[in-house]
Design a protein around this motif. Structure first.
Motif, PDB file in Angstrom:
ATOM      1  N   GLY B 113       0.684  -1.581   0.241  1.00 37.15           N
ATOM      2  CA  GLY B 113      -0.063  -0.564   0.067  1.00 37.15           C
ATOM      3  C   GLY B 113       0.978   1.322   0.187  1.00 37.15           C
ATOM      4  N   GLY B 114       0.670   1.962   1.080  1.00 40.96           N
ATOM      5  CA  GLY B 114       1.347   3.612   1.377  1.00 40.96           C
ATOM      6  C   GLY B 114       2.057   3.938   2.541  1.00 40.96           C
ATOM      7  N   ILE B 115       2.209   4.985   2.887  1.00 40.76           N
ATOM      8  CA  ILE B 115       2.428   5.341   4.425  1.00 40.76           C
ATOM      9  C   ILE B 115       1.569   6.278   4.043  1.00 40.76           C
ATOM     10  CG2 ILE B 115       4.782   4.506   3.626  1.00 40.76           C
ATOM     11  CD1 ILE B 115       5.882   7.627   4.198  1.00 40.76           C
ATOM     12  N   GLN B 116       0.696   6.526   3.973  1.00 38.07           N
ATOM     13  CA  GLN B 116      -0.563   7.863   4.468  1.00 38.07           C
ATOM     14  C   GLN B 116      -1.490   6.793   4.885  1.00 38.07           C
ATOM     15  OE1 GLN B 116       0.769  11.274   4.073  1.00 38.07           O
ATOM     16  NE2 GLN B 116       2.322  10.131   3.119  1.00 38.07           N
ATOM     17  N   PRO B 117      -2.303   7.611   5.920  1.00 37.61           N
ATOM     18  CA  PRO B 117      -3.050   7.436   6.778  1.00 37.61           C
ATOM     19  C   PRO B 117      -4.207   6.629   6.331  1.00 37.61           C
ATOM     20  CG  PRO B 117      -2.993   9.799   7.269  1.00 37.61           C
ATOM     21  CD  PRO B 117      -2.389   9.463   6.245  1.00 37.61           C
ATOM     22  N   SER B 118      -4.711   6.224   6.359  1.00 40.57           N
ATOM     23  CA  SER B 118      -5.987   5.048   6.364  1.00 40.57           C
ATOM     24  C   SER B 118      -7.070   4.903   7.515  1.00 40.57           C
ATOM     25  CB  SER B 118      -5.190   4.455   5.445  1.00 40.57           C
ATOM     26  OG  SER B 118      -6.626   2.759   4.849  1.00 40.57           O
ATOM     27  N   GLN B 119      -8.160   4.364   7.019  1.00 44.48           N
ATOM     28  CA  GLN B 119      -8.659   3.293   8.166  1.00 44.48           C
ATOM     29  C   GLN B 119      -9.049   1.824   7.256  1.00 44.48           C
ATOM     30  OE1 GLN B 119     -11.970   6.432   9.065  1.00 44.48           O
ATOM     31  NE2 GLN B 119     -10.702   7.023  10.875  1.00 44.48           N
ATOM     32  N   SER B 120      -8.653   1.630   7.064  1.00 44.36           N
ATOM     33  CA  SER B 120      -8.891   0.544   6.085  1.00 44.36           C
ATOM     34  C   SER B 120      -8.832  -1.084   6.326  1.00 44.36           C
ATOM     35  CB  SER B 120      -8.435   0.084   4.715  1.00 44.36           C
ATOM     36  OG  SER B 120      -6.909   0.135   4.376  1.00 44.36           O
ATOM     37  N   ASP B 121      -8.241  -0.803   8.044  1.00 44.57           N
ATOM     38  CA  ASP B 121      -8.262  -1.951   9.123  1.00 44.57           C
ATOM     39  C   ASP B 121      -9.561  -2.526   9.284  1.00 44.57           C
ATOM     40  OD1 ASP B 121      -4.987  -2.207   7.200  1.00 44.57           O
ATOM     41  OD2 ASP B 121      -4.684  -2.244   9.348  1.00 44.57           O
ATOM     42  N   TYR B 122     -10.382  -1.347   9.217  1.00 42.67           N
ATOM     43  CA  TYR B 122     -11.727  -1.997  10.396  1.00 42.67           C
ATOM     44  C   TYR B 122     -12.221  -3.204  10.901  1.00 42.67           C
ATOM     45  CZ  TYR B 122     -15.709  -1.155  12.498  1.00 42.67           C
ATOM     46  OH  TYR B 122     -17.190  -1.230  13.007  1.00 42.67           O
ATOM     47  N   PHE B 123     -12.100  -4.060   9.568  1.00 42.19           N
ATOM     48  CA  PHE B 123     -12.228  -4.860   9.802  1.00 42.19           C
ATOM     49  C   PHE B 123     -11.664  -6.207   9.931  1.00 42.19           C
ATOM     50  CE2 PHE B 123     -15.484  -4.668   4.873  1.00 42.19           C
ATOM     51  CZ  PHE B 123     -16.410  -4.143   5.575  1.00 42.19           C
ATOM     52  N   GLN B 124     -10.216  -6.227   9.783  1.00 41.88           N
ATOM     53  CA  GLN B 124      -9.578  -6.514  10.503  1.00 41.88           C
ATOM     54  C   GLN B 124     -10.106  -6.471  11.697  1.00 41.88           C
ATOM     55  OE1 GLN B 124      -5.218  -5.629  10.094  1.00 41.88           O
ATOM     56  NE2 GLN B 124      -4.613  -7.716   8.774  1.00 41.88           N
ATOM     57  N   ALA B 125      -9.412  -4.790  12.276  1.00 38.01           N
ATOM     58  CA  ALA B 125      -9.880  -5.412  13.349  1.00 38.01           C
ATOM     59  C   ALA B 125     -10.911  -6.197  14.307  1.00 38.01           C
ATOM     60  CB  ALA B 125      -9.399  -3.913  13.812  1.00 38.01           C
ATOM     61  N   THR B 126     -12.085  -5.352  14.048  1.00 43.68           N
ATOM     62  CA  THR B 126     -12.965  -5.658  14.492  1.00 43.68           C
ATOM     63  C   THR B 126     -14.111  -7.087  14.354  1.00 43.68           C
ATOM     64  OG1 THR B 126     -14.181  -4.985  12.943  1.00 43.68           O
ATOM     65  CG2 THR B 126     -13.423  -3.193  14.652  1.00 43.68           C
ATOM     66  N   LYS B 127     -13.302  -7.583  13.162  1.00 40.72           N
ATOM     67  CA  LYS B 127     -14.624  -8.586  12.608  1.00 40.72           C
ATOM     68  C   LYS B 127     -13.561 -10.397  12.966  1.00 40.72           C
ATOM     69  CE  LYS B 127     -17.021  -6.290  11.534  1.00 40.72           C
ATOM     70  NZ  LYS B 127     -18.658  -5.748  11.537  1.00 40.72           N
ATOM     71  N   GLY B 128     -12.041  -9.936  13.761  1.00 42.28           N
ATOM     72  CA  GLY B 128     -11.602 -11.076  14.074  1.00 42.28           C
ATOM     73  C   GLY B 128     -10.166 -11.318  12.679  1.00 42.28           C
ATOM     74  N   GLY B 129      -9.014 -10.501  12.948  1.00 40.47           N
ATOM     75  CA  GLY B 129      -8.378 -11.151  11.657  1.00 40.47           C
ATOM     76  C   GLY B 129      -7.563 -12.246  11.562  1.00 40.47           C
ATOM     77  N   GLY B 130      -7.832 -12.800  12.366  1.00 37.92           N
ATOM     78  CA  GLY B 130      -7.040 -14.728  12.571  1.00 37.92           C
ATOM     79  C   GLY B 130      -8.328 -14.807  12.654  1.00 37.92           C
ATOM     80  N   HIS B 131      -7.976 -16.554  12.558  1.00 39.35           N
ATOM     81  CA  HIS B 131      -8.616 -17.938  11.728  1.00 39.35           C
ATOM     82  C   HIS B 131      -9.385 -17.802  13.703  1.00 39.35           C
ATOM     83  CE1 HIS B 131      -4.999 -19.119  14.257  1.00 39.35           C
ATOM     84  NE2 HIS B 131      -5.364 -19.924  14.114  1.00 39.35           N
ATOM     85  N   GLY B 132     -10.720 -18.781  13.645  1.00 42.47           N
ATOM     86  CA  GLY B 132     -11.364 -18.798  14.594  1.00 42.47           C
ATOM     87  C   GLY B 132     -12.155 -17.673  14.743  1.00 42.47           C
ATOM     88  N   ASP B 133     -13.122 -18.002  16.486  1.00 43.82           N
ATOM     89  CA  ASP B 133     -14.270 -17.139  16.489  1.00 43.82           C
ATOM     90  C   ASP B 133     -13.437 -16.195  18.106  1.00 43.82           C
ATOM     91  OD1 ASP B 133     -16.456 -17.457  15.284  1.00 43.82           O
ATOM     92  OD2 ASP B 133     -16.626 -19.018  16.401  1.00 43.82           O
ATOM     93  N   TYR B 134     -13.187 -15.061  17.515  1.00 47.27           N
ATOM     94  CA  TYR B 134     -12.225 -14.132  18.709  1.00 47.27           C
ATOM     95  C   TYR B 134     -13.006 -12.959  18.431  1.00 47.27           C
ATOM     96  CZ  TYR B 134      -8.712 -13.119  16.154  1.00 47.27           C
ATOM     97  OH  TYR B 134      -7.888 -12.108  15.256  1.00 47.27           O
ATOM     98  N   HIS B 135     -13.118 -11.976  19.761  1.00 43.59           N
ATOM     99  CA  HIS B 135     -12.885 -10.482  19.319  1.00 43.59           C
ATOM    100  C   HIS B 135     -11.007 -10.436  20.219  1.00 43.59           C
ATOM    101  CE1 HIS B 135     -16.090 -10.033  16.664  1.00 43.59           C
ATOM    102  NE2 HIS B 135     -17.126 -10.604  17.725  1.00 43.59           N
ATOM    103  N   MET B 136     -10.843  -8.823  19.392  1.00 47.11           N
ATOM    104  CA  MET B 136     -10.762  -8.012  20.802  1.00 47.11           C
ATOM    105  C   MET B 136     -10.987  -6.951  20.516  1.00 47.11           C
ATOM    106  SD  MET B 136      -6.840  -7.110  18.257  1.00 47.11           S
ATOM    107  CE  MET B 136      -7.518  -6.662  16.567  1.00 47.11           C
ATOM    108  N   ILE B 137     -10.527  -6.382  21.408  1.00 48.17           N
ATOM    109  CA  ILE B 137     -11.382  -4.880  22.244  1.00 48.17           C
ATOM    110  C   ILE B 137     -10.474  -4.141  21.618  1.00 48.17           C
ATOM    111  CG2 ILE B 137     -11.837  -2.863  23.789  1.00 48.17           C
ATOM    112  CD1 ILE B 137     -11.976  -5.026  26.422  1.00 48.17           C
ATOM    113  N   VAL B 138     -11.210  -3.180  20.397  1.00 48.77           N
ATOM    114  CA  VAL B 138     -10.654  -2.361  19.586  1.00 48.77           C
ATOM    115  C   VAL B 138     -10.841  -0.654  19.996  1.00 48.77           C
ATOM    116  CG1 VAL B 138     -10.280  -1.069  16.804  1.00 48.77           C
ATOM    117  CG2 VAL B 138     -11.364  -3.815  17.912  1.00 48.77           C
ATOM    118  N   LEU B 139      -9.974  -0.181  20.573  1.00 47.87           N
ATOM    119  CA  LEU B 139     -10.312   1.086  20.990  1.00 47.87           C
ATOM    120  C   LEU B 139     -10.029   2.382  19.720  1.00 47.87           C
ATOM    121  CD1 LEU B 139      -9.024   1.022  24.648  1.00 47.87           C
ATOM    122  CD2 LEU B 139     -11.356   1.203  24.191  1.00 47.87           C
ATOM    123  N   ALA B 140     -10.487   3.294  19.260  1.00 44.84           N
ATOM    124  CA  ALA B 140     -10.340   4.760  18.559  1.00 44.84           C
ATOM    125  C   ALA B 140      -9.983   5.473  18.960  1.00 44.84           C
ATOM    126  CB  ALA B 140     -11.281   4.435  17.464  1.00 44.84           C
TER     127      ALA B 140
END
Lengths: 248, 352
Positions: B113-140
């Motif tokens: 990608g690039g090095i400029q700001p983005s919010q395109s990791d929202y799905f990865q952060a909030t829906k479980g970026g790795g495998h399995g049924d899990y969540h992280m607490i995500v603070l913005a």
């Protein structure tokens, strides 16, 4: 009556799941005996890896952490840096340590991380049913080298002790074998020394243990021991690769 | 009164972590968050802590796994491509119920990608970026002050719920300088860590940290326990800011640095006689659905603004659930939405 032989305290009294003739059980016992004899079980944290020994946290009586595939040296680093007075060991197979975890083992060794690595080399992936390992010997038949390992197609087997001993970080590296009583005794001394190196704060120690996998080699237990003696040692010579003169 | 300092966002995250009692940091360089590592490298040795530059993001998250298993407050940080590499470790830590703080200062993707700001990791952060049924607490966080406060909170929440808490910022927040008011003392929540693998001292049974349960019935129960924990968090930990929504007809939904732009939009729109308000999620997981109930009756429409193709948009639509129309505008690839862009979209909505 005097007790002359007993289960080490560091080894839990339950049946192991390993196949008949597999030497994991012996390797476990050697580690547990070292923890007992050095009196360090209470401050030891062991790291299980991924492979047949993934659940050896059932067998070791010290605190245990199960690590992702290949990452045991990084997890061990995190523990040791958090608890410098603890004794930390990883127990890894050849797929875990020498394929997927190559970066982690090389850099833990290069840093001279003060941990002990027990490295089981049986030249094959056991748990996933007999695929080629980075240590699989040339011409060895596995489920993913059904016509034998061909260096042109699959590369050559990696000698971990020799490779890591080119680094300055490791304090002690030795390769041992479990194919007979004499060599098991030597292996025990090596495992003990590796832990003593860590206790003395000397840095990274690794013992590579040549082991059997009769199930996936398609051999009976005695044939498997003979294979270690007659075929594996030729390519993986036994001996000390770092820290020969190290007194601990 | 605590200290009042002008500081860069990334450095504030590092300072906040140290103030929160974090003495173990493992990282790997990547723009635009590397100042966190620089700050840690300088400060950790002075406070008796550990800074270690790992050989990779994969190794760094596994060092975090080890330190968390040993019962320590521990953090790693990275930016989008590096966070992808950490997903394996995050999944394991989630499965093993380990507390840890992971910072993602997002940049544009996909790929390098690039090095400029983005919010395109929202799905990865909030829906479980790795495998399995899990969540992280995500603070913005949306300001440097909030980077400080939410980083401290992240450590408390991680310990309290034995899970991974993520600070999800972007290149704007990481790189900007603002005044921060530090507290004299941090509200550190002490939790029971008798589960940790730190050596039993021959005084208790041995502890095991693991995420593997080969018996499916056992693994299902393990998952049910995780889901029950997540349910509690959804009930108790939703955080949000509602800004000028009392009379608002159009409600912008935006988080992080985009919420700052949205506040300007609210101002400009009101000067033009258009009643616009802002709903700013502070927790992205749990998503603050409660906030929507507070503004639902009066609102005529919702407008989600993001530096992505519309990822939070899906959670907004679920929260609104067809009761009002939901619109979207955003920029991608490191481009930042301008007030004019958002105003144009508002006028388009008003025109029907």
């Amino acid at each position: 009556m005097a007790v002359v032989f007993d289960r080490p305290h560091a080894l839990v009294d339950i049946p192991m799941h390993y196949c008949p003739g597999c030497t994991h059980g012996i390797a476990h016992r050697l580690v547990a005996e070292a923890l007992d004899e050095l009196g360090i079980e209470g401050r030891t944290v062991g790291i299980s890896s991924v492979g047949c020994s993934y659940n050896n946290y059932f067998y070791f009586n010290c605190d245990m952490i199960q690590a992702p595939h290949g990452r045991a040296p990084a997890v061990a680093t995190g523990v040791k840096r958090s608890l410098p007075d603890s004794i930390v060991f990883t127990y890894q197979g050849d797929g875990d340590l020498a394929a997927i975890g190559t970066a982690e083992i090389v850099h833990a060794a290069a840093r001279g991380e003060n941990i002990t690595v027990i490295f089981i080399n049986n030249t094959i992936y056991g748990m996933t049913s007999g695929q080629m390992a980075p240590t699989t010997l040339l011409n060895q038949v596995t489920t993913t080298t059904p016509y034998g390992r061909d260096p042109k197609l699959h590369g050559n087997p990696i000698r971990v002790c020799e490779m890591l001993s080119t680094l300055k970080g490791p304090a002690y590296i030795e390769r041992v074998s479990l194919h007979d009583i004499k060599h098991i005794k030597k292996a025990k001394e090596a495992v003990r020394k590796a832990f003593k190196v860590q206790m003395a704060g000397k840095g990274f120690s690794l013992v590579e243990i040549l082991s059997t996998c009769p199930t996936n080699w398609g051999m009976n237990p005695l044939e498997a021991l003979d294979r270690v003696k007659n075929e594996m040692i030729e390519y993986y010579p036994l001996g000390v690769f770092a820290g020969e003169d190290l007194e601990v | 009164m605590g200290e009042r300092l002008l500081m860069k966002g990334n450095e504030v995250i590092a300072e906040a972590a140290i103030r929160a009692g974090c003495r173990h940091y493992f990282g790997y360089p990547i723009t635009p968050q590397t100042e966190i590592a620089h700050y840690m490298a300088k400060k950790m040795p002075k406070v008796g802590g550990v800074f270690l530059q790992a050989e990779s993001e994969v190794a760094a998250i596994n060092m975090v796994y080890g330190a968390a298993s040993a019962g320590k407050r521990v953090m790693t940080s990275s930016s989008s491509p590096g966070i992808s590499l950490k997903q394996e470790g995050i999944s394991y830590a989630s499965g093993s119920q380990l507390p840890a703080v992971v910072v993602n200062i997002m940049r544009g993707g996909p790929g390098l990608g690039g090095i400029q700001p983005s919010q395109s990791d929202y799905f990865q952060a909030t829906k479980g970026g790795g495998h399995g049924d899990y969540h992280m607490i995500v603070l913005a966080p949306s300001s440097v002050q909030e980077l400080y406060e939410l980083t401290v909170d992240a450590f408390n929440l991680a310990d309290q719920y034995r899970m991974v808490a993520m600070i999800l910022g972007d290149g704007v927040l990481g790189q900007m300088m603002e005044v921060v008011n530090f507290r004299d003392e941090e509200p550190i929540v002490e939790t029971d860590k008798s589960w940790c693998a730190c050596g039993h001292g021959m005084k208790r049974e041995h502890n095991t940290i693991t995420s593997i349960h080969l018996d499916p019935a056992v693994l299902e129960q393990w998952n049910i326990n995780l889901q029950n924990k997540y349910k509690t968090i959804c009930e108790k930990e939703q955080r949000y800011e509602i800004y000028k929504c009392d009379d608002a007809e159009i409600i912008i939904v935006a988080y992080g640095s985009v919420a700052r732009i949205a506040k300007n939009v609210v101002q400009v729109a009101r000067e033009e006689g258009i009643k616009v308000g802002l709903l700013r999620p502070i927790t992205l997981w749990p998503f603050p659905v409660k906030a929507f109930e507070q503004v639902m009756d009066r609102a005529k429409a919702f407008l989600t603004v993001e530096m992505s193709s519309g990822q939070m948009l899906e959670d907004v639509m679920l929260a609104v659930n067809g009761r009002k129309p939901v619109y979207f505008t955003g920029r991608m690839g490191g481009m930042i939405p301008r007030v004019d862009d958002v105003m144009a979209k508002i006028k388009e909505i008003m025109a029907g």
